[in-house]
Design a protein around this motif. Structure first.
Motif, short mmCIF file in Angstrom:
data_model
loop_
_atom_site.label_atom_id
_atom_site.label_comp_id
_atom_site.label_asym_id
_atom_site.label_seq_id
_atom_site.Cartn_x
_atom_site.Cartn_y
_atom_site.Cartn_z
N ALA A 3 0.84 -1.21 0.00
CA ALA A 3 0.00 0.00 0.00
C ALA A 3 0.87 1.25 0.00
O ALA A 3 0.56 2.23 -0.70
CB ALA A 3 -0.92 -0.01 1.21
N ALA A 4 1.96 1.24 0.78
CA ALA A 4 2.86 2.39 0.83
C ALA A 4 3.52 2.62 -0.53
O ALA A 4 3.68 3.75 -0.98
CB ALA A 4 3.92 2.18 1.91
N ARG A 5 3.89 1.51 -1.17
CA ARG A 5 4.53 1.63 -2.50
C ARG A 5 3.54 2.22 -3.50
O ARG A 5 3.89 3.10 -4.29
CB ARG A 5 5.01 0.27 -2.96
CG ARG A 5 5.69 0.31 -4.32
CD ARG A 5 5.96 -1.08 -4.86
NE ARG A 5 6.73 -1.05 -6.08
CZ ARG A 5 6.96 -2.10 -6.85
NH1 ARG A 5 6.47 -3.29 -6.49
NH2 ARG A 5 7.67 -2.00 -7.94
N GLU A 6 2.29 1.74 -3.49
CA GLU A 6 1.27 2.24 -4.41
C GLU A 6 1.01 3.72 -4.15
O GLU A 6 0.82 4.51 -5.08
CB GLU A 6 -0.02 1.43 -4.27
CG GLU A 6 0.08 0.02 -4.79
CD GLU A 6 0.41 -0.02 -6.27
OE1 GLU A 6 -0.14 0.81 -7.03
OE2 GLU A 6 1.23 -0.87 -6.69
N LYS A 7 1.00 4.10 -2.86
CA LYS A 7 0.79 5.50 -2.52
C LYS A 7 1.92 6.36 -3.09
O LYS A 7 1.67 7.46 -3.62
CB LYS A 7 0.75 5.66 -0.99
CG LYS A 7 0.68 7.09 -0.49
CD LYS A 7 -0.63 7.75 -0.83
CE LYS A 7 -0.72 9.14 -0.23
NZ LYS A 7 -2.00 9.82 -0.54
N CYS A 8 3.15 5.89 -3.01
CA CYS A 8 4.29 6.63 -3.55
C CYS A 8 4.19 6.77 -5.06
O CYS A 8 4.49 7.84 -5.62
CB CYS A 8 5.60 5.94 -3.16
SG CYS A 8 6.16 6.32 -1.49
#
Length: 207
Positions: free
Chosen positions: A110-115
């Motif tokens: 999720a953090a990667r997608e947010k970035c």
């Protein structure tokens, strides 16, 4: 979605004073440390990287009351910061596919997608602003009773922005900046030939 790499712009403080660093600066330092260590970040280290803390930096770049050179610099800093974080996520997950399946992996994904999404949004906004500046790089001002053409911002900073974005038409944009510079270059003043020295008055000889 694979994002292109860009040159990192590092601003070093030479004031020698200690100041409190923002959460964005802290994350950047951690990201740079992870990349410099030569080892692939584990889930714990990767979990410290996120891109949901960029509102202050983005508002700074959007502030129309600031000089345009400063705004462009803020966009450069924010965009390159996000690109570094994306690169860290991509490298870590490509080298260690198990990160997709470890405990807490949903948070990492999720953090990667947010970035990725945040970087794409910032890039679109940043590029729109840069293209506007390239399209209208100068303004008219009254100086000494005359209308003169002046630059809207530091053209070297505008070039840095174009290099950071690295669009397909980069060379075209850079050439337009060069042409704009020619319009604001001060006119060359031709030196007048030195006047011949006037003959010294003749002196009458007394009798």
């Amino acid at each position: 979605m694979r994002l292109p790499a860009v040159a990192t712009v590092l601003l070093l403080s030479t004031t020698g004073c200690v100041k409190e660093i923002s959460s964005e600066e802290r994350l950047d330092r951690e990201t740079q440390f992870l990349g410099a260590s030569g080892s692939t970040p584990d889930a714990v280290a990767l979990g410290k990287i996120h891109c949901d803390d960029t509102d202050d930096a983005l508002n700074l770049a959007r502030n129309v009351n600031r000089p345009e050179t400063d705004r462009v610099l803020s966009y450069i800093d924010l965009y390159t910061s996000l690109m570094r974080r994306n690169a860290t996520f991509e490298e870590a997950m490509n080298r260690n596919p198990d990160l997709h399946y470890t405990e807490g992996s949903q948070g990492l994904v999720a953090a990667r997608e947010k970035c990725i999404l945040q970087t794409a949004d910032v890039r679109m906004e940043f590029e729109t602003y840069v293209r506007e500046l390239v399209e209208v790089p100068t303004v008219q001002e009254i100086k000494g009773g005359n209308t003169v053409t002046v630059a809207r911002l530091d053209f070297n900073i505008l070039r840095q922005a174009i290099e950071a974005l690295n669009p397909d038409d980069k060379e075209t944009l850079l050439n337009r900046v060069v042409n704009a510079e020619k319009k604001v270059a001060p006119p060359k003043v031709e030196e007048e030939p030195a006047a011949a020295p006037s003959p010294s008055p003749s002196r009458r000889r007394g009798k």
